[in-house]
Design an enzyme around this catalytic site. Structure first.
Site, PDB file in Angstrom:
ATOM      1  N   ASP A   1      -0.177   5.681 -12.597  1.00  0.00           N
ATOM      2  CA  ASP A   1       0.359   6.692 -13.529  1.00  0.00           C
ATOM      3  C   ASP A   1       1.090   6.004 -14.679  1.00  0.00           C
ATOM      4  O   ASP A   1       1.002   6.431 -15.828  1.00  0.00           O
ATOM      5  CB  ASP A   1       1.362   7.615 -12.817  1.00  0.00           C
ATOM      6  CG  ASP A   1       0.743   8.382 -11.659  1.00  0.00           C
ATOM      7  OD1 ASP A   1      -0.497   8.532 -11.645  1.00  0.00           O
ATOM      8  OD2 ASP A   1       1.498   8.829 -10.771  1.00  0.00           O
TER       9      ASP A   1
ATOM     10  N   ASN B   1       0.803  -1.220   0.000  1.00  0.00           N
ATOM     11  CA  ASN B   1       0.000   0.000   0.000  1.00  0.00           C
ATOM     12  C   ASN B   1       0.830   1.262   0.000  1.00  0.00           C
ATOM     13  O   ASN B   1       1.963   1.274   0.465  1.00  0.00           O
ATOM     14  CB  ASN B   1      -0.910   0.022   1.232  1.00  0.00           C
ATOM     15  CG  ASN B   1      -1.933  -1.087   1.179  1.00  0.00           C
ATOM     16  OD1 ASN B   1      -2.512  -1.347   0.130  1.00  0.00           O
ATOM     17  ND2 ASN B   1      -2.151  -1.755   2.305  1.00  0.00           N
TER      18      ASN B   1
END
Length: 359
Positions: A314, A145
């Site tokens: 991204d 995470n």
């Protein structure tokens, strides 16, 4: 055959030379401060393990503490800037296929961002001002995470009339065929986004937007919906898709249904049907195609090879855009997206090896 080969090389390079500035990105240029932290650190600042938020007063000290307490690395970041960099890396030659606009401060961090953009062969044109320092983003990593806390600072100072409207800058916008803006920029300059989005729509070019974070879907939904009619390709991940569906009253949690409903929202340019692409981490990526929704499996990766998932989303977009700008099929765009994300998660931050190995 040698002459033929040379001729082909010449022709292919000639067609690509026109591709300079074919991809345009505008967003928040940030310097990422990445560190593996512990649960106590997250709890202290009230952070969820996997989230993206804007820094508030209570987070101010966090930026100093993360550097003092953990082994922090600095990487040039900001969602849109990451994506156009990855696209340029996938394309390799010619340089400067990707253009980037955003606002930085006249300081050390700003200088680093300029150097990093140059190293990545991105044609970055920053609006530089001295009121605010260059923006930073703390990437707090725990296991798989990452919790991102962005202190926009200078990035928040982008001004349409001071930069985008200038003739030499607007010429670069006009040169592009594909436009990409992360939803994060909705908090900064809606009027800049709308000017670019309308230009794309009126000229039948491709405008792409990313939902970027649940808070964008929740707290900036009016701005988001003003841009939506111009969106040809909408990106997002499963959490953002769910937040978007809740806010729009879609009354479904099924990701394929959400994609279909997002696809059928009103659209200005009727010549292009909207495409919706939702990633789901290690689960397959969902894409609308005509009246269908298809799921594409991601590349397998051994858990032990994952260094840092920050930048995976991204990178996926960057890979996708690298093929889109070359007029490849949407399936090929997704394959490239999966490849780029798979490479990025093996490295710290949104960084990559010297050359891609993508066919």
């Amino acid at each position: 055959t040698k002459i033929t080969t040379l001729f082909h090389i010449f022709v292919s390079t000639a067609s690509l030379v026109d591709a300079q500035n074919a991809l345009f990105g505008m967003g928040n240029p940030l310097l990422d401060i990445c560190a593996v932290v512990d649960k106590d650190f997250l709890d202290k600042y009230g952070l969820k393990p996997n989230d993206q938020i804007l820094a508030e007063e209570k987070h101010k000290e966090m930026f100093e503490e993360i550097v003092k307490k953990f082994k922090a690395e600095y990487h040039a970041g900001g969602a849109t800037q990451n994506s156009v960099k990855v696209a340029q890396w996938m394309i390799q030659e010619p340089h400067k296929v990707a253009t980037f606009f955003g606002c930085i401060g006249k300081d050390k961090f700003g200088k680093i961002l300029k150097e990093k953009a140059e190293e990545a062969h991105v044609d970055a044109h920053y609006y530089e001002q001295s009121e605010e320092p260059t923006g930073t983003c703390a990437a707090c990593i725990t296991g798989d995470n990452r919790s991102l806390v962005a202190n926009l600072a200078a990035a928040n100072c982008y001004k349409k009339e001071k930069h985008l409207d200038l003739e030499e800058n607007w010429k670069l916008v006009e040169k592009a065929q594909v436009y990409y803006i992360a939803g994060f920029f909705l908090t900064v300059s809606l009027e800049s986004i709308l000017k670019v989005a309308k230009h794309a729509s009126e000229n039948n070019k491709i405008f792409c937007l990313n939902l970027s974070a649940p808070f964008i879907c929740e707290f900036f939904k009016e701005a988001l919906m003003k841009v939506m009619p111009y969106v040809d390709i909408l990106f997002g991940n499963e959490t953002e898709a769910a937040a978007f569906a809740r806010e729009r009253g879609f009354e479904t949690e099924d990701i394929e249904e959400i994609a279909k409903k997002a696809q059928s929202l009103p659209k200005e340019n009727k010549k292009r049907q909207r495409i919706v692409v939702f990633t789901q981490g290690k689960e397959g990526t969902v894409m609308t195609k005509g009246d269908k929704v298809e799921t594409f499996p991601v590349l397998e990766i051994n858990q032990s090879k994952i260094v840092d998932t920050n930048g995976a989303g991204d990178a996926f977009v960057g890979g996708f855009l690298s093929q889109l700008v070359q007029d490849k099929t949407f399936e090929q765009c997704i394959r490239a997206g999966h490849y780029a994300a798979n490479v990025i998660i093996r490295h710290a931050g949104c960084t990559f090896p010297e050359k891609p190995d993508f066919q």
